[in-house]
Design a protein around this motif. Structure first.
Motif, short mmCIF file in Angstrom:
data_model
loop_
_atom_site.label_atom_id
_atom_site.label_comp_id
_atom_site.label_asym_id
_atom_site.label_seq_id
_atom_site.Cartn_x
_atom_site.Cartn_y
_atom_site.Cartn_z
N LEU A 1 58.21 19.47 -19.33
CA LEU A 1 59.54 19.77 -19.12
C LEU A 1 59.72 18.57 -17.90
O LEU A 1 60.79 18.32 -17.72
N ASN A 2 58.74 17.73 -17.67
CA ASN A 2 59.11 16.82 -16.61
C ASN A 2 59.71 17.24 -15.34
O ASN A 2 60.68 16.78 -14.63
N ALA A 3 59.08 18.41 -14.63
CA ALA A 3 59.50 19.10 -13.81
C ALA A 3 58.70 19.68 -12.84
O ALA A 3 57.49 20.04 -13.23
N THR A 4 58.89 20.16 -11.53
CA THR A 4 58.27 20.84 -10.61
C THR A 4 58.98 21.72 -9.74
O THR A 4 59.93 21.45 -9.54
N ILE A 5 58.15 22.68 -9.68
CA ILE A 5 58.73 23.91 -8.76
C ILE A 5 57.98 23.85 -7.32
O ILE A 5 56.70 23.91 -7.46
N PRO B 1 57.76 27.29 -25.59
CA PRO B 1 56.96 28.14 -25.78
C PRO B 1 57.29 29.43 -24.84
O PRO B 1 57.74 29.59 -23.93
N THR B 2 57.10 30.61 -25.62
CA THR B 2 57.17 31.88 -25.16
C THR B 2 56.48 31.98 -23.99
O THR B 2 55.17 31.68 -24.03
N PRO B 3 57.00 32.18 -22.82
CA PRO B 3 56.00 32.10 -21.52
C PRO B 3 54.94 33.31 -21.54
O PRO B 3 55.06 34.34 -21.93
N LYS B 4 53.92 32.79 -21.21
CA LYS B 4 52.66 33.70 -20.98
C LYS B 4 52.23 33.53 -19.35
O LYS B 4 51.89 32.43 -19.08
N TYR B 5 52.14 34.75 -18.90
CA TYR B 5 51.98 34.41 -17.37
C TYR B 5 50.78 34.95 -16.94
O TYR B 5 50.04 36.00 -17.55
N GLU B 6 50.03 34.39 -15.81
CA GLU B 6 48.85 34.75 -15.25
C GLU B 6 49.10 34.62 -13.82
O GLU B 6 49.84 33.82 -13.31
N ALA C 1 65.98 22.97 -20.40
CA ALA C 1 64.80 23.35 -19.41
C ALA C 1 65.05 23.88 -18.10
O ALA C 1 64.14 24.75 -17.51
N ALA C 2 66.34 24.00 -17.53
CA ALA C 2 66.82 24.32 -16.34
C ALA C 2 66.94 25.80 -16.51
O ALA C 2 66.23 26.73 -15.52
N LYS C 3 67.25 26.46 -17.42
CA LYS C 3 67.37 27.66 -17.84
C LYS C 3 65.98 28.50 -17.99
O LYS C 3 65.44 29.57 -17.41
N TYR C 4 65.15 27.72 -18.71
CA TYR C 4 63.68 28.11 -18.78
C TYR C 4 63.05 28.14 -17.63
O TYR C 4 62.04 29.23 -17.11
N LEU C 5 63.15 27.06 -16.97
CA LEU C 5 62.53 27.29 -15.47
C LEU C 5 63.18 28.52 -14.45
O LEU C 5 62.13 29.00 -13.73
N ARG C 6 64.39 28.58 -14.56
CA ARG C 6 65.16 29.59 -13.99
C ARG C 6 64.23 31.03 -14.20
O ARG C 6 64.02 31.97 -13.29
N ASN C 7 63.96 31.17 -15.42
CA ASN C 7 63.39 32.41 -15.84
C ASN C 7 61.79 32.61 -15.18
O ASN C 7 61.50 33.58 -14.82
N ASP C 8 61.24 31.36 -15.06
CA ASP C 8 59.90 31.42 -14.43
C ASP C 8 60.15 31.64 -12.90
O ASP C 8 59.26 32.46 -12.44
N VAL C 9 61.13 31.27 -12.38
CA VAL C 9 61.39 31.54 -10.91
C VAL C 9 61.57 33.03 -10.83
O VAL C 9 61.10 33.55 -9.85
N VAL C 10 62.53 33.63 -11.70
CA VAL C 10 62.83 34.96 -11.49
C VAL C 10 61.47 35.77 -11.67
O VAL C 10 61.19 36.82 -10.70
#
Length: 192
Positions: A78-82, A37-42, A171-180
């Motif tokens: 995504l079966n992932a955690t930051i 999904p397109t990220p929606k941030y809060e 999924a790694a690229k998606y999460l990298r965008n969230d990290v940025v």
């Protein structure tokens, strides 16, 4: 009995000849399409000296180690955690920077490469680096940000599966965008 066998043989041969019409074509190579999904941030709700925005598809919870201001941003789909860690800077910035960079270098054995990009937002007093790890390493992305005086935040992206870079790449690229986005939206609050 012979006529039954003969009839069966004739039918089998006729069926085989009729069904083998046309040219034989190889099947096209199939590719798995993963859509996120397109990220929606809060804004993340925390009682610390920093805040940031997180993707609303992620679950946000305090880390189990009982360290103050350490959090896990969990992505069940995504079966992932930051994993996010916070440290007070008290004449130990060099040590914190060295530890963050050494943690990334531990993945060098399994990694095909580690790409480091510096991150600077002077107006917000945010300085850091993001490390994108390629290959079958345990962590696909690591980062740190600091104001260089009081605060130091580091984080790592881990998947809860055996590392297979080709499989986790979308999924790694998606999460990298969230990290940025995390790094772009972090704000330091005054000491409490």
């Amino acid at each position: 009995m012979k006529s039954k066998i003969y009839n069966f043989f004739v039918i089998a041969v006729a069926s085989a000849l009729c069904s083998c019409g046309g040219d034989v074509l190889p099947k096209p190579k199939g590719m798995l399409r993963l859509a996120y999904p397109t990220p929606k941030y809060e804004k993340a709700s925390l009682d610390c000296s920093y805040t940031f925005e997180k993707n609303n598809i992620a679950n946000f919870k305090k880390a189990k180690n009982n360290k103050e201001c350490w959090y896990n941003i969990d992505y069940p789909k995504l079966n992932a955690t930051i994993y996010v860690s916070y440290y007070n800077v008290d004449k130990n910035l060099d040590s914190l920077l060295r530890d963050a960079q050494n943690l990334t270098q531990e993945h060098h054995i399994k990694a095909d490469g580690i790409d480091q990009k510096d991150f600077i937002l002077r107006e917000k007093k945010v300085y850091g680096s993001i490390f994108e790890v390629t290959g079958n390493a345990a962590s696909s992305c690591q980062f740190y940000v600091t104001d260089s005086l009081n605060h130091f935040v580091s984080g790592s992206v881990y998947f809860k599966v055996k590392p297979n870079y080709d499989s986790i790449l979308p999924a790694a690229k998606y999460l990298r965008n969230d990290v940025v986005h995390f790094m772009e939206t972090i704000q330091w609050e005054e000491e409490r």
